[in-house]
Design a protein around this motif. Structure first.
Motif, PDB file in Angstrom:
ATOM      1  N   SER A 221       9.656 -24.018 -12.103  1.00  0.00           N
ATOM      2  CA  SER A 221      10.484 -23.259 -13.004  1.00  0.00           C
ATOM      3  C   SER A 221      11.390 -22.314 -12.578  1.00  0.00           C
ATOM      4  N   VAL A 222      11.146 -21.798 -11.425  1.00  0.00           N
ATOM      5  CA  VAL A 222      12.133 -20.878 -10.788  1.00  0.00           C
ATOM      6  C   VAL A 222      13.251 -21.688 -10.130  1.00  0.00           C
TER       7      VAL A 222
ATOM      8  N   ILE B 179      17.628 -18.304  -3.354  1.00  0.00           N
ATOM      9  CA  ILE B 179      16.803 -17.404  -4.008  1.00  0.00           C
ATOM     10  C   ILE B 179      17.357 -16.045  -4.058  1.00  0.00           C
ATOM     11  N   GLU B 180      18.127 -15.853  -3.103  1.00  0.00           N
ATOM     12  CA  GLU B 180      18.626 -14.241  -3.190  1.00  0.00           C
ATOM     13  C   GLU B 180      19.617 -14.091  -4.103  1.00  0.00           C
TER      14      GLU B 180
ATOM     15  N   ASP C 283       5.119 -16.149 -20.153  1.00  0.00           N
ATOM     16  CA  ASP C 283       4.495 -15.888 -19.355  1.00  0.00           C
ATOM     17  C   ASP C 283       4.329 -16.494 -18.160  1.00  0.00           C
ATOM     18  N   PHE C 284       4.473 -17.940 -18.186  1.00  0.00           N
ATOM     19  CA  PHE C 284       4.610 -18.783 -17.038  1.00  0.00           C
ATOM     20  C   PHE C 284       5.593 -18.621 -16.063  1.00  0.00           C
ATOM     21  N   LEU C 285       6.846 -18.146 -16.555  1.00  0.00           N
ATOM     22  CA  LEU C 285       7.941 -17.913 -15.852  1.00  0.00           C
ATOM     23  C   LEU C 285       7.681 -16.605 -14.959  1.00  0.00           C
TER      24      LEU C 285
ATOM     25  N   ASN D 106       5.649 -14.967  -7.846  1.00  0.00           N
ATOM     26  CA  ASN D 106       5.006 -15.741  -6.883  1.00  0.00           C
ATOM     27  C   ASN D 106       6.241 -16.376  -5.973  1.00  0.00           C
ATOM     28  N   ILE D 107       7.283 -15.475  -5.885  1.00  0.00           N
ATOM     29  CA  ILE D 107       8.162 -15.880  -5.043  1.00  0.00           C
ATOM     30  C   ILE D 107       7.777 -15.348  -3.594  1.00  0.00           C
ATOM     31  N   THR D 108       7.471 -15.769  -2.462  1.00  0.00           N
ATOM     32  CA  THR D 108       7.092 -15.351  -1.348  1.00  0.00           C
ATOM     33  C   THR D 108       7.868 -15.590  -0.107  1.00  0.00           C
TER      34      THR D 108
END
Length: 170
Positions: A146-147, A70-71, A108-110, A116-118
Motif C-alpha cells: 500500500s505504501v 521513500i524519502e 486504518d490499514f494505510l 511500518n516503514i523501517t
C-alpha cells in the motif's frame, strides 16, 4: 522477474479471464508501464522508454531507488500548501498529500502500513564493513504494498513531464 512484469504485460496488451476465459483488451503501453525499485541512490529515477526484458520483449519502465522514493513520500507528507485566496495564512494551510476518507477505519490499514516503514540498522552495517573505504548508508527495508502504491503515484506525477507517456493529474 521483479516489478510484476507479467501483470504489466497483461494490463498493457490484454489477455483472458481466469474465471470465464473471456478475452479482454489491454490499455496499451502508452497508458501503463512498470516501475521497478533498485538500490542505487546515485540514480533516484531512471526512465527507460524501451528496454529489452529477459524474454527479448521491448518494455518501457521506470526504475526508482527505494530509499530515495521513500524519502520522497516522507517529504510529500511533510509539505504543506496554502489556499490561493489566503496567501500563506497558516490557519488555511493543508498537507500536500491528503488521503480522503469519510471514516477513519477506511484508511486504518494505510496508517498502519505507513507506520511500518523501517530503516535498516546502520550500526549492524558498521560492524560488517571492515574496509575503511566503504561507508554505511541509510537504507530502508521494503515497505508494504500500500505504501509502494503511494510512492508509485508520487513518482508518476514527478516524471510526467519527462516522458512521452500522457498523464492525468490535477
Amino acid at each position: 522477474m521483479g516489478y510484476s512484469a507479467n501483470q504489466v504485460k497483461i494490463i498493457q496488451e490484454g489477455g483472458f479471464s481466469v474465471d470465464s476465459g473471456e478475452a479482454f483488451k489491454g490499455v496499451t503501453n502508452n497508458k501503463f508501464f512498470g516501475c521497478r525499485t533498485i538500490s542505487d541512490n546515485t540514480k533516484p529515477i531512471q526512465i527507460f522508454d524501451e528496454t529489452t526484458d529477459e524474454h527479448g520483449d521491448q518494455v518501457g519502465r521506470i526504475q526508482i531507488d527505494k530509499t530515495s522514493s521513500i524519502e520522497l513520500l516522507i517529504e510529500s507528507m511533510e509539505n504543506i500548501v496554502f489556499h490561493p485566496a489566503y496567501h500563506k495564512d497558516k490557519n488555511r494551510s493543508r498537507a500536500k498529500l491528503i488521503i480522503p476518507s469519510k471514516y477513519d477505519y477506511e484508511i486504518d490499514f494505510l496508517l498502519t502500513d505507513l507506520n511500518n516503514i523501517t530503516r535498516k540498522d546502520i550500526q549492524d552495517m558498521e560492524k560488517i564493513i571492515s574496509d575503511p573505504r566503504q561507508r554505511p548508508r541509510k537504507e530502508y527495508n521494503h515497505p508494504p504494498d500500500s505504501v509502494m502504491s503511494l510512492i508509485y503515484g508520487i513518482v508518476a506525477l514527478k516524471v510526467k513531464d519527462q516522458t512521452k507517456w500522457h498523464w492525468v493529474s490535477g
